[in-house]
Design a protein around this motif. Structure first.
Motif, short mmCIF file in Angstrom:
data_model
loop_
_atom_site.label_atom_id
_atom_site.label_comp_id
_atom_site.label_asym_id
_atom_site.label_seq_id
_atom_site.Cartn_x
_atom_site.Cartn_y
_atom_site.Cartn_z
N PHE A 11 21.92 -28.38 -44.13
CA PHE A 11 21.80 -29.32 -43.57
C PHE A 11 20.38 -28.37 -42.25
O PHE A 11 20.96 -27.86 -41.39
CB PHE A 11 22.53 -30.18 -42.60
N LYS A 34 20.21 -25.12 -37.42
CA LYS A 34 20.83 -26.02 -39.01
C LYS A 34 21.83 -26.41 -39.56
O LYS A 34 22.65 -25.38 -38.02
CB LYS A 34 20.71 -24.55 -40.14
N LYS A 44 23.61 -36.33 -44.23
CA LYS A 44 22.42 -35.54 -44.24
C LYS A 44 21.26 -37.04 -43.50
O LYS A 44 20.58 -36.75 -42.80
CB LYS A 44 22.33 -35.65 -45.56
N SER A 62 19.31 -37.18 -40.16
CA SER A 62 17.91 -37.12 -40.08
C SER A 62 16.47 -38.51 -39.41
O SER A 62 15.87 -37.94 -38.72
CB SER A 62 17.10 -37.01 -42.20
#
Length: 593
Positions: free
Chosen positions: A376, A546, A566, A570
Motif C-alpha cells: 500500500f 508505504k 486497502k 485510503s
C-alpha cells in the motif's frame, strides 16, 4: 551485549483480580447481555474459587525461577504441538540490497553467509550492541537472551513433547541444494573465511549437485510424534544416518538454495513460508536462509525459543554490502576451507515409503495455505504522524473495519503481538485490540457517520489502542496470564473449570479471529502463521511512505480482505486530510489501478 541484562526488572505476575477485571472490560463490547452475564458469572466464580489456588501456584513458580512465570509455559506451548511444523512458523523476506545486476548469485549468497557468521561471532563473544526500545522516549535496553538460541540449535522431535538442543562451539553450516545436504566447515577456530572462499564452495555445490535425490528433509514436516518415531528408526538403521542427523542438529544454520520460478519476492515469500511442498528443507532448525535464483532471500523462524524481533535484527545486519575494511580483511583471510562434505543417508524400503507419504502430505498442507501480499503506497508512517496519530494503531484499526465489512460482524477477538523484552527473559504477549472505542469507530465507518464523527472516533480509538498495547508491553497483559492459568489447571488434570469452558474464553484467548505482528521496516515483508487463529494471520511492515502486509489463511481467500484493508486505509488517509485541511486540494498519492 549483556551489560544491562541483570539490571532489567523481572516480568511481573499480574494480580488475579486485575486480570479478571481487564478480561471483563475487554470482552464487554463483544458480547450480548446474556453472554456477558454468563461470562461474568464464570469469571467471578473463578476469581473467588479455584483461580485463587492456581494463582498461588503461579506465584510459587515465579518466586522459584530466575526467568519468569511464563517462560516454561511458552516453551512448552510450542514444543508440545504435535501437528506438522510445515505451516507453523513465521518468515521474514529481506528487501533486495545485493542484486544480480551487480553481483553473481554465488557472491550474493557468500556475502550473506559471511555476514551471518559475523553476526554469530558477535553474539558468541558478547560484542553485539544491546537492542533498545526505540518507541519509548528514553529508549530503554531490551533483554538479549534469545540471541543465544539463534545459532547451533535444533528442535528434536519427541513422542509427547519436543526438546530444544543447542550445540557448543559449532563451526559448520549446512547447505541444501536439490534435496542434497552439504556440510561447510566455515569457522575453524572461529576464524572467518574470505567471501571468495565461501563463494567457491557454493559454486562447487551448484556445479556438482544433480536432480533426483530422495528428499529426506521432507520427513521433518511429519506430525511430531510420527517424525520422532521415524527419526529413531532412521538413526538406528545405519551409523551414517546418525552422523548426518548430528551434523544437522549442531549446524550453526541451514541455507536452502532453491530453483523456484518465477524468481521474484512474492514467489520467494510463498515458498519460504510453505516450504515448497517441504522439498529442499530441514524444518527442525530455528533459522533457515532461503535463496531464490536471483539472490533474494528470506529467513524462516522456528518459534519455540526465538521470537521475530531478534530475527528482524539479523536480517537488517546481514542484508548489506561489505564495507571497505571488511572487504580488505576478508580478502586477506588465510583460512583454508575443507571441501564440502555431502551428508549420506541409508534408507530401506520402510523409510522410502515414509518419504513418499510425507511428500504427499506436505504438498496437501502447502496447498491449504492461502496467501496475499500487497504494498500500500498511498502513505506510510510519516503521513500518519504528521496528523498526530500512530501508524501502527491506524493499521490495526483498519484491519478491524475491513473484517467487519467483509464478514458482516465485528471480530470477536483480534490479537496484536507485543514484545515485553524490557523485562529480563521477556518474550511477547498479545494485546486484545478490539476496544469499546474501536467498536464505535467501526460503527462510524460502516453506518455512514459524518467525517467529523469519524475523525473524532478515530482519535479516541487510537488512544484506546495505544493504552491497551502499553499495558501489555508493561507486563499487565491478559492473554498470556489467563493462558498460564488455563495450562496449569490442565496439567493438574482437574475438571475443566467453567471459565475455561465458556465460549468467550475459547474465542478470545484460544481461537482469535486474527493475529497481527509487525517487524522492522528494514524487511521487505513478514509472513505470519495463521495458526492458532480462526481466520487470518497478518504480518506487516510500516515504512515512512508505504505499508507492506501479507495475509495468510487456512480456509479463507485473503484477496477480498486485503482489498478492503486497502480501501479502509485510503478512506482514513482522505479523512485525515479533509479534517486537517478542510478547504485544501491536497491529495494523497493513489496507486494506478
Amino acid at each position: 551485549m549483556y551489560q544491562f541484562q541483570e539490571s532489567l526488572p523481572k516480568l511481573p505476575l499480574p494480580k488475579l483480580s486485575d486480570t479478571c477485571a481487564r478480561y471483563i472490560e475487554m470482552v464487554t463490547p463483544l458480547l450480548s447481555d446474556t453472554e456477558l452475564e454468563r461470562t461474568k458469572t464464570a469469571v467471578r466464580e473463578f476469581q473467588q474459587g479455584s483461580g485463587v489456588e492456581l494463582q498461588k501456584q503461579l506465584e510459587m513458580i515465579d518466586r522459584s525461577t530466575n526467568t519468569n512465570y511464563l517462560q516454561q509455559f511458552k516453551e512448552e506451548t510450542y514444543l508440545e504441538m504435535r501437528s506438522s511444523q510445515l505451516n507453523m512458523r513465521s518468515t521474514g523476506v529481506a528487501s533486495p540490497v545485493l542484486t544480480t545486476s551487480k553481483y553473481s548469485f554465488t557472491r550474493i549468497v557468500a556475502i550473506i553467509i559471511f555476514n551471518t557468521l559475523q553476526f554469530h561471532l558477535k553474539i558468541k563473544y558478547r560484542e553485539l550492541e544491546p537492542d533498545r526500545d526505540v518507541f519509548q522516549r528514553n529508549k530503554p535496553p531490551l533483554c538479549m537472551a534469545q540471541y543465544d538460541n539463534l545459532f547451533g540449535s535444533a528442535r528434536i522431535p519427541g513422542i509427547k513433547c519436543d526438546s530444544f538442543q543447542r550445540a557448543k562451539n559449532s563451526e559448520h553450516i549446512v547447505v541444501i541444494r536439490r534435496d542434497t545436504f552439504y556440510v561447510l566447515k566455515l569457522l575453524p577456530g572461529d576464524t572467518l573465511p574470505s567471501v571468495e572462499a565461501v563463494a567457491q564452495q557454493i559454486d562447487w555445490i551448484l556445479e556438482n549437485t544433480h536432480p533426483g535425490e530422495l528428499p529426506v528433509g521432507v520427513l521433518t514436516s511429519l506430525p511430531r510424534e510420527q517424525w520422532a518415531t521415524v527419526r529413531s528408526y532412521l538413526t538406528n538403521l545405519d551409523a551414517e544416518n546418525a552422523c548426518s542427523l548430528e551434523l544437522l542438529d549442531s549446524a550453526l544454520f541451514v541455507v536452502c538454495l532453491d530453483e523456484i520460478t518465477p524468481p521474484d519476492l512474492e514467489r520467494l515469500a510463498r515458498t519460504a513460508f510453505t516450504g515448497d511442498g517441504a522439498r529442499n528443507r530441514w524444518f527442525d532448525k530455528p533459522i533457515r536462509l532461503v535463496f531464490n535464483s536471483e539472490g533474494q532471500f528470506a529467513v524462516t523462524i522456528e518459534h519455540s525459543n526465538v521470537d521475530g524481533y531478534p530475527v528482524a535484527r539479523l536480517i537488517s545486519e546481514v542484508n548489506r554490502e561489505l564495507e571497505p575494511l571488511e572487504e580488505s580483511l576478508t580478502s586477506s583471510s588465510s583460512v583454508e576451507l575443507e571441501p564440502p562434505q555431502r551428508l549420506c543417508w541409508k534408507l530401506d524400503r520402510t523409510l522410502k515409503e515414509e518419504v513418499a507419504q510425507a511428500l504427499t502430505d506436505a504438498e496437501r498442507l502447502s496447498e491449504q495455505i492461502q496467501m496475499g501480499i500487497i504494498i500500500f503506497d498511498e502513505f506510510g508512517s510519516d503521513f500518519i504522524q504528521q496528523h498526530g496519530l500512530i501508524a501502527d494503531a491506524v493499521f490495526l484499526l483498519s484491519l478491524q473495519i475491513a473484517y467487519t465489512r467483509l464478514h458482516g460482524k465485528i471480530t470477536t477477538s483480534a490479537w496484536q503481538a507485543v514484545h515485553n523484552r524490557t523485562f529480563r527473559y521477556g518474550r511477547h504477549d498479545y494485546a486484545l485490540v478490539v476496544t469499546p472505542e474501536s467498536v464505535e469507530l467501526i460503527q462510524a465507518f460502516t453506518e455512514g457517520a459524518s467525517d467529523e464523527v469519524r475523525y473524532r472516533t478515530l482519535k479516541r480509538a487510537v488512544n484506546a489502542h495505544l493504552w491497551r498495547v502499553f499495558n501489555t508491553k508493561n507486563g499487565q497483559g491478559v492473554v498470556m496470564h489467563l493462558y498460564a492459568l488455563y495450562n496449569l489447571a490442565r496439567y493438574k488434570g482437574s475438571s475443566v473449570l467453567d471459565i475455561f469452558q465458556d465460549k468467550t474464553f475459547e474465542e478470545v484467548i484460544l481461537d482469535p479471529s486474527f493475529s497481527a505482528s509487525a517487524l522492522s521496516n528494514k524487511m521487505g515483508v513478514e509472513i505470519a502463521c495463521p495458526s492458532p487463529c480462526r481466520d487470518y494471520g497478518i504480518g506487516y511492515v510500516i515504512d515512512r511512505n508505504k505499508i507492506t502486509f501479507a495475509v495468510t489463511s487456512k480456509h479463507l481467500q485473503p484477496e477480498d480482505f486485503i482489498a478492503l484493508v486497502k480501501q479502509c486505509l485510503s478512506e482514513i488517509g482522505k479523512l485525515l486530510i479533509e479534517q486537517r485541511h478542510p478547504d485544501s486540494n491536497i491529495r494523497i498519492h493513489s496507486s494506478p489501478q
